[in-house]
Write a protein that holds these residues in place. Structure first.
Motif, PDB file in Angstrom:
ATOM      1  N   GLY A 160      20.780  55.110  -1.109  1.00 19.16           N
ATOM      2  CA  GLY A 160      20.172  54.274  -0.085  1.00 19.16           C
ATOM      3  C   GLY A 160      21.008  53.131   0.436  1.00 19.16           C
ATOM      4  O   GLY A 160      20.543  52.377   1.304  1.00 19.16           O
ATOM      5  N   GLY A 161      22.230  52.976  -0.058  1.00 20.85           N
ATOM      6  CA  GLY A 161      23.074  51.882   0.405  1.00 20.85           C
ATOM      7  C   GLY A 161      23.813  52.227   1.684  1.00 20.85           C
ATOM      8  O   GLY A 161      23.850  53.380   2.123  1.00 20.85           O
ATOM      9  N   GLN A 162      24.397  51.214   2.304  1.00 23.08           N
ATOM     10  CA  GLN A 162      25.161  51.399   3.535  1.00 23.08           C
ATOM     11  C   GLN A 162      26.520  50.724   3.407  1.00 23.08           C
ATOM     12  O   GLN A 162      26.660  49.712   2.713  1.00 23.08           O
ATOM     13  CB  GLN A 162      24.417  50.793   4.727  1.00 23.08           C
ATOM     14  N   LEU A 163      27.519  51.294   4.087  1.00 23.75           N
ATOM     15  CA  LEU A 163      28.861  50.723   4.126  1.00 23.75           C
ATOM     16  C   LEU A 163      29.313  50.697   5.576  1.00 23.75           C
ATOM     17  O   LEU A 163      29.224  51.709   6.279  1.00 23.75           O
ATOM     18  CB  LEU A 163      29.842  51.548   3.289  1.00 23.75           C
ATOM     19  N   LYS A 164      29.790  49.544   6.054  1.00 27.51           N
ATOM     20  CA  LYS A 164      30.193  49.374   7.444  1.00 27.51           C
ATOM     21  C   LYS A 164      31.609  48.802   7.501  1.00 27.51           C
ATOM     22  O   LYS A 164      31.924  47.821   6.824  1.00 27.51           O
ATOM     23  CB  LYS A 164      29.236  48.424   8.172  1.00 27.51           C
ATOM     24  N   THR A 165      32.460  49.411   8.326  1.00 24.90           N
ATOM     25  CA  THR A 165      33.812  48.897   8.536  1.00 24.90           C
ATOM     26  C   THR A 165      33.877  48.153   9.872  1.00 24.90           C
ATOM     27  O   THR A 165      32.955  48.223  10.680  1.00 24.90           O
ATOM     28  CB  THR A 165      34.834  50.049   8.531  1.00 24.90           C
ATOM     29  N   GLY A 166      34.983  47.445  10.093  1.00 25.85           N
ATOM     30  CA  GLY A 166      35.133  46.670  11.319  1.00 25.85           C
ATOM     31  C   GLY A 166      34.161  45.509  11.399  1.00 25.85           C
ATOM     32  O   GLY A 166      33.823  45.047  12.494  1.00 25.85           O
TER      33      GLY A 166
END
Length: 537
Positions: free
Chosen positions: A253-259
């Motif tokens: 359920g986690g999220q990872l975002k770049t930039g």
């Protein structure tokens, strides 16, 4: 940006400690959001195909700390589910000197001691006794100090238990050994210059030098741990470990975002009531319902990300010191290198130096702003463990240097022109790489004819790739006694204790915090332990 819901925990940065923390929290039922400013996850974990058919680990490569960490023990089944595999071999480390004298140590304390005794009679026994002291008599105290929150009740229990066993004198003896320099210890306990040259470069792997306080403990512990456990690499390249972590986090359920450049930590309240509630990213506010965890340097955290911090805390952060710079050189070869000792082809990481004294001299030259004329360097051979990283018959050399100045004042050999502003540039970088290539020719005659491609990464390049590597310091701050254990990143001030900052719900992790640099994910694990208990099964 948009998220599915307000995360309980926001993690700033995506290096090993961030991934460890986020994965543990996600597996234990917390909703997490990882924000990375660069265009890729991983921090100092980066894999690229620099030359056709060759897979190079830029920056970090070796995972001896990780595979032995408590975080990996918990996450291993999840990571393996997504294809994470490590490659290991029967050798651990070694030394080669310019005159060709060398040793290729097996991955076993007793066997390595026998090998050492053949070249340096008596020192194999000294090494075996040293390892026994580290891994038996002192194991509970040493690894307890490194693996626990210094300000926890468990730490008090540990110290009380050790006091009952050792008494005050015993604890003082341990403390004395803990701050001794490697030179002093090795001149007392080892009989041969070769043995000192073999072990001394391991001191550099936390940014210290053999003449500096605490370098004996760091050098002995690192060297013995590598001989005992080897130097595993990730099959297919280190990027695979980042991919596996990301999949574990997302599967829970986690999220990872770049930039996503975090500009500011959002807080409410003042003084002791100040509390972190989220972050400002690319002009937008993202809320966290429980905590914010930052994998940044103290100068970033207290110098730009936080406002309304007490002058006392800000001043201590400003005084945090960064160490010498590092540099890497990556070679793609058409064939295995022609080592002076063919057995060295089996060794994951071989150090090259003339002597312990030369290591000390190179450190002093770098500390004074000069390029060393005879630099120490590690020669990594990931293809000795994972042949898939190169075409059939090909080879990769991963070169690491740890004795370079962040600001240039001169060249000890008087051969390399230094720019007036003292900054690293392409000309200096390539000249240093040429120097290393020439030194490699001493122990690999004809090596240069096998080169398919070469890429050098200077201290300036390191900082450009990762802002936590200030000035090219690969350890995000020197590990001298005034910035280690309880004092990393600096002495506690009010609520600022290692990972807990003066702001409620704001936690600090990364190489700048306890237990320091490396790929073990220690600080991420410790903060995850605090923020979420293990999920019951």
């Amino acid at each position: 940006m948009t998220t599915n819901s307000t995360p309980q925990v926001i993690v700033v940065g995506s290096g090993m400690n961030s991934l460890m923390c986020a994965a543990l929290l996600a597996v234990r039922g917390k909703s997490v959001l990882v924000l990375e400013r660069n265009d890729r996850l991983g921090g100092c974990i980066r894999t690229e195909n620099l030359f056709e058919g060759y897979t190079h680990d830029l920056l970090s490569c070796w995972y001896s700390l990780f595979v032995g960490s408590p975080g990996y023990q918990e996450l291993e089944p999840y990571l393996k589910q997504y294809g994470l595999e490590f490659a290991q071999c029967d050798y651990s480390t070694g030394l080669v000197q310019p005159d060709g004298q060398s040793i290729a140590l097996k991955r076993d304390i007793s066997e390595a001691a026998k090998q050492l005794d053949q070249l340096a009679p008596g020192d194999g026994l000294a090494f075996r006794k040293m390892a026994e002291q580290l891994f038996t008599q002192d194991a509970a105290l040493t690894f307890g100090l490194l693996g626990q929150n210094p300000y926890s009740a468990n730490m008090l229990k540990l110290l009380f238990s050790e006091w009952r066993k050792r008494g005050v004198d015993g604890l003082l003896d341990f403390a004395k050994a803990g701050i001794e320099s490697f030179r002093r210890w090795s001149e007392r306990e080892l009989q041969h210059d070769f043995s000192r040259a073999l072990m001394a470069p391991w001191v550099l792997h936390t940014g210290l030098g053999p003449d500096e306080a605490s370098s004996a403990l760091i050098g002995k512990l690192t060297f013995a741990a590598v001989v005992a456990g080897g130097m595993p690499v990730v099959k297919g390249g280190s990027a695979r470990i980042v991919e596996a972590f990301a999949k574990v986090i997302e599967a829970h359920g986690g999220q990872l975002k770049t930039g996503m450049h975090v500009e500011k930590i959002i807080t409410t309240g003042e003084g002791k009531n100040q509390r972190a509630t989220g972050v400002k990213v690319n002009g937008q506010v993202i809320a966290a319902s429980e905590s914010v965890v930052c994998n940044v340097t103290p100068t970033q955290l207290y110098g730009s990300l936080l406002e309304n911090i007490s002058p006392q805390v800000r001043e201590k952060a400003r005084g945090y010191r960064y160490g010498r710079a590092g540099m890497q050189i990556h070679f793609a070869l058409s064939a295995p290198p022609p080592w002076c000792n063919p057995e060295l082809l089996n060794v994951p990481l071989v150090h090259f130096t003339e002597s312990m004294e030369q290591v000390c001299l190179s450190v002093t030259q770098a500390n004074n702003g000069y390029l060393p004329d005879k630099p120490t360097f590690g020669i990594g051979q990931p293809t000795a463990l994972d042949p898939s990283r190169a075409p059939d018959g090909g080879w990769i050399l991963w070169i690491q240097m740890q004795e370079l100045p962040r600001i240039l004042k001169g060249d000890s050999a008087g051969e390399i022109s230094i720019p007036d502003d003292g900054r690293w540039n392409e000309q200096v970088r390539e000249a240093v790489a040429d120097r290393i290539q020439q030194r490699l020719e001493l122990v690999m005659p004809g090596f240069s004819h096998l080169i398919v491609g070469r890429k050098a990464i200077s201290p300036a390049d390191l900082e450009n790739d990762n802002c936590n590597l200030v000035g090219g310091d690969p350890y995000s701050g020197t590990c001298s006694p005034d910035q280690f254990f309880w004092l990393r990143p600096f002495a506690a001030t009010g609520q600022t204790k290692t990972h807990q900052t003066a702001v409620k719900n704001l936690f600090h992790i990364g190489a700048s915090t306890h237990p320091g640099p490396g790929l073990g994910g220690g600080s991420g694990y410790l903060v995850a332990q605090k923020l979420a208990v293990k999920r019951r099964t």
